[in-house]
Design an enzyme around this catalytic site. Sequence first.
Site, PDB file in Angstrom:
ATOM      1  N   LYS A   1       2.643  11.673  12.613  1.00 62.68           N
ATOM      2  CA  LYS A   1       4.025  11.393  13.008  1.00 62.68           C
ATOM      3  C   LYS A   1       4.449  12.401  14.085  1.00 62.68           C
ATOM      4  O   LYS A   1       3.944  13.516  14.148  1.00 62.68           O
ATOM      5  CB  LYS A   1       4.966  11.568  11.812  1.00 62.68           C
ATOM      6  CG  LYS A   1       4.635  10.665  10.628  1.00 62.68           C
ATOM      7  CD  LYS A   1       4.999   9.235  10.893  1.00 62.68           C
ATOM      8  CE  LYS A   1       4.754   8.366   9.672  1.00 62.68           C
ATOM      9  NZ  LYS A   1       4.568   6.965   9.998  1.00 62.68           N
TER      10      LYS A   1
ATOM     11  N   LYS B   1       0.838  -1.180   0.000  1.00 63.33           N
ATOM     12  CA  LYS B   1       0.000   0.000   0.000  1.00 63.33           C
ATOM     13  C   LYS B   1       0.883   1.244   0.000  1.00 63.33           C
ATOM     14  O   LYS B   1       2.048   1.117   0.361  1.00 63.33           O
ATOM     15  CB  LYS B   1      -0.951   0.003   1.201  1.00 63.33           C
ATOM     16  CG  LYS B   1      -0.242  -0.338   2.508  1.00 63.33           C
ATOM     17  CD  LYS B   1      -0.111   0.715   3.535  1.00 63.33           C
ATOM     18  CE  LYS B   1       0.517   2.001   3.320  1.00 63.33           C
ATOM     19  NZ  LYS B   1       1.542   2.393   4.275  1.00 63.33           N
TER      20      LYS B   1
ATOM     21  N   HIS C   1      -1.105  -4.260   6.159  1.00 66.53           N
ATOM     22  CA  HIS C   1      -0.647  -5.112   7.265  1.00 66.53           C
ATOM     23  C   HIS C   1      -1.485  -4.955   8.527  1.00 66.53           C
ATOM     24  O   HIS C   1      -1.440  -5.820   9.400  1.00 66.53           O
ATOM     25  CB  HIS C   1       0.851  -4.897   7.542  1.00 66.53           C
ATOM     26  CG  HIS C   1       1.169  -3.695   8.364  1.00 66.53           C
ATOM     27  ND1 HIS C   1       1.297  -2.450   7.832  1.00 66.53           N
ATOM     28  CD2 HIS C   1       1.385  -3.547   9.692  1.00 66.53           C
ATOM     29  CE1 HIS C   1       1.590  -1.595   8.790  1.00 66.53           C
ATOM     30  NE2 HIS C   1       1.647  -2.231   9.931  1.00 66.53           N
TER      31      HIS C   1
ATOM     32  N   GLU D   1       1.609   8.230  16.228  1.00 68.75           N
ATOM     33  CA  GLU D   1       2.938   7.611  16.219  1.00 68.75           C
ATOM     34  C   GLU D   1       3.965   8.603  16.763  1.00 68.75           C
ATOM     35  O   GLU D   1       3.881   9.794  16.482  1.00 68.75           O
ATOM     36  CB  GLU D   1       3.335   7.230  14.788  1.00 68.75           C
ATOM     37  CG  GLU D   1       2.470   6.161  14.189  1.00 68.75           C
ATOM     38  CD  GLU D   1       3.005   5.712  12.836  1.00 68.75           C
ATOM     39  OE1 GLU D   1       3.649   4.656  12.792  1.00 68.75           O
ATOM     40  OE2 GLU D   1       2.804   6.426  11.843  1.00 68.75           O
TER      41      GLU D   1
ATOM     42  N   ASP E   1      -0.894   7.434   3.346  1.00 68.61           N
ATOM     43  CA  ASP E   1      -0.054   6.425   3.989  1.00 68.61           C
ATOM     44  C   ASP E   1      -0.858   5.594   4.997  1.00 68.61           C
ATOM     45  O   ASP E   1      -0.679   4.382   5.086  1.00 68.61           O
ATOM     46  CB  ASP E   1       1.117   7.131   4.696  1.00 68.61           C
ATOM     47  CG  ASP E   1       2.100   6.161   5.320  1.00 68.61           C
ATOM     48  OD1 ASP E   1       2.287   5.061   4.758  1.00 68.61           O
ATOM     49  OD2 ASP E   1       2.704   6.489   6.373  1.00 68.61           O
TER      50      ASP E   1
ATOM     51  N   HIS F   1      -4.808   1.726   6.240  1.00 65.49           N
ATOM     52  CA  HIS F   1      -4.994   1.005   7.503  1.00 65.49           C
ATOM     53  C   HIS F   1      -6.253   1.407   8.268  1.00 65.49           C
ATOM     54  O   HIS F   1      -7.000   0.553   8.739  1.00 65.49           O
ATOM     55  CB  HIS F   1      -3.799   1.252   8.420  1.00 65.49           C
ATOM     56  CG  HIS F   1      -2.474   0.925   7.812  1.00 65.49           C
ATOM     57  ND1 HIS F   1      -2.281  -0.148   6.987  1.00 65.49           N
ATOM     58  CD2 HIS F   1      -1.260   1.517   7.923  1.00 65.49           C
ATOM     59  CE1 HIS F   1      -1.008  -0.201   6.619  1.00 65.49           C
ATOM     60  NE2 HIS F   1      -0.369   0.806   7.164  1.00 65.49           N
TER      61      HIS F   1
HETATM   62  C1  BG6 Z   1       3.060   1.742   7.569  1.00 65.00           C
HETATM   63  C2  BG6 Z   1       3.215   3.200   7.288  1.00 65.00           C
HETATM   64  O1  BG6 Z   1       2.218   1.157   6.622  1.00 65.00           O
HETATM   65  O2  BG6 Z   1       2.525   1.563   8.871  1.00 65.00           O
HETATM   66  C3  BG6 Z   1       4.130   3.836   8.315  1.00 65.00           C
HETATM   67  O3  BG6 Z   1       3.764   3.385   5.979  1.00 65.00           O
HETATM   68  C4  BG6 Z   1       3.644   3.524   9.723  1.00 65.00           C
HETATM   69  O4  BG6 Z   1       4.222   5.232   8.101  1.00 65.00           O
HETATM   70  C5  BG6 Z   1       3.376   2.039   9.894  1.00 65.00           C
HETATM   71  O5  BG6 Z   1       4.633   3.956  10.645  1.00 65.00           O
HETATM   72  C6  BG6 Z   1       2.716   1.725  11.226  1.00 65.00           C
HETATM   73  O6  BG6 Z   1       2.590   0.350  11.364  1.00 65.00           O
HETATM   74  P1  BG6 Z   1       2.662  -0.348  12.784  1.00 65.00           P
HETATM   75  O7  BG6 Z   1       2.343  -1.783  12.537  1.00 65.00           O
HETATM   76  O8  BG6 Z   1       4.037  -0.128  13.323  1.00 65.00           O
HETATM   77  O9  BG6 Z   1       1.612   0.348  13.611  1.00 65.00           O
END
Ligand code: BG6
Length: 488
Positions: free
Chosen positions: A330, A152, A182, A220, A239, A244
């Site tokens: 972020k 993605k 994911h 994050e 992103d 997600h």
């Molecule tokens: C990714 C994004 O798909 O997911 C990132 O591109 C992000 O920017 C990340 O930090 C977060 O994934 P997780 O599993 O660490 O929460």
Amino acid sequence: MVAKVLPGVGPQFPQVVVLVGATGDLARRKLLPGLFHLASAGFIPGCRIIGVSLDELDAEGFRKIARDALTEFSARKVVDADWAAFAENLQYVPMAAGAAALKAAVTAAEREFKGESLRLHYLSVPPNAALSAVRLLGEAGLVDRSRIIMEKPFGTDLASAVALNARLHEVFDEDRIFRIDHFLGKEAAQNILAFRFANGLFEPIWNRNFIDHVQIDVPEKLSLGKRAGFYEQTGAYRDMVVTHLFQILGFMGMEAPTSLEPDPISEEKNKVFRSMLPIKPSDVIRGQYTGYRTEEGVSSDSDTETFIALRCFIDNWRWAGVPFYLRTGKRLAQGQRIISIAFKEPPKSMFPAGSGVSAQGPDHLTFDLADAAKMSLSFYGKRPGPGMRLDKLSMQFAMHDTGHIGDVLEAYERLILDAMRGDHTLFTTADGIERLWEVSATLMEAPPPVRFYDPGSWGPNAIHQLIAPHAWRLPFERVWRAPNSVGS
Ligand code: BG6
């Protein structure tokens, strides 16, 4: 390779993985450690991995990158013998070497298998590089016996996603394509389905009659690392949200599928997406942390958002009128991934003024989507002693307490294994993705200006007006109970 084999869990045939983008951030953080764990745990015996990227490296150079990645990012201890076995099966072909060199490397790897084998192409590349990678695989004649995982975001808007799907279908049949998100591979995300549909208790109240609003909040602490080039093209909405957060919204909001098979699940999720109202720019706060424009690789007048909070609606019988508040960004104050469901308050209170009823917000059901998942149900209860004082209490579940925490597969591990087995259940579909770009068009055509926020904060101040009269659940007023402890 070490002769550890777990029967029945892994793919039927040995696999050659062609990992395009093999030296990038995702490969180092997740894919190489994930493949290493799958190999050393015996899930994918004999798997060969061929790294491909723009970097001019040889196999030794790639092995060093992989070893360093494991040191930095593997959540598990790396045993030397396991590494040695894994390293033997790592090869590398620089992109510039072209299709013939790639074909030769795959053929050489396959020759080492005595019998039948399959290919898994993992495209860990930004959207604008996806098509040339697909073309390379086509030219190399590596389409037979293969499946392809596409990272993605899939496209950057509706037109590019439609074009990408069309071009992709010229080379790969749909049943060979695995569009990965994911978040759907996280144990806790699948637990939403178990929680909702394996129990009779909650589903009757899972609707607009009982639920006041929902928050999907994924702040994050992370910054960009070396991903400025990718991030400048994507920003937080593409992103994280259109991918997600909306996929999680799909699991949260869907009707019960007719079975746990890929088609019924996708169909119910896609119905949620079809019912979503277009995102109104006035329901969106875009933010950028101060200092972003001076990061390496970022333009000095960049308009890319590093933060986004929005309100959206699923306009169907179950959810009409219930706001869903989504937030991510972020360099925020904390790294968290929660879904929080706020229930409606009782219509009338017989408790005396000052008793504390509703003083700490409505009852909540909260899911923490971490690998060590947690859930909590909070409610008002009586404080022991004379009179009638009410306190917010909670019932909590922590995956830690089950004794199975060591069995949790990291999201990418789970999804790579599923793709190798040809199981589409936790992957997204072309229709679903195209619809999500469609509801995003209103926002992308007229995005509100970015507002600045301080690194380490929770985003621009306007987030509070967006959610008023409610409040963001994060930061939590009461922290999660430590696993296996007592108290409220
Ligand atoms: C990714 C994004 O798909 O997911 C990132 O591109 C992000 O920017 C990340 O930090 C977060 O994934 P997780 O599993 O660490 O929460």
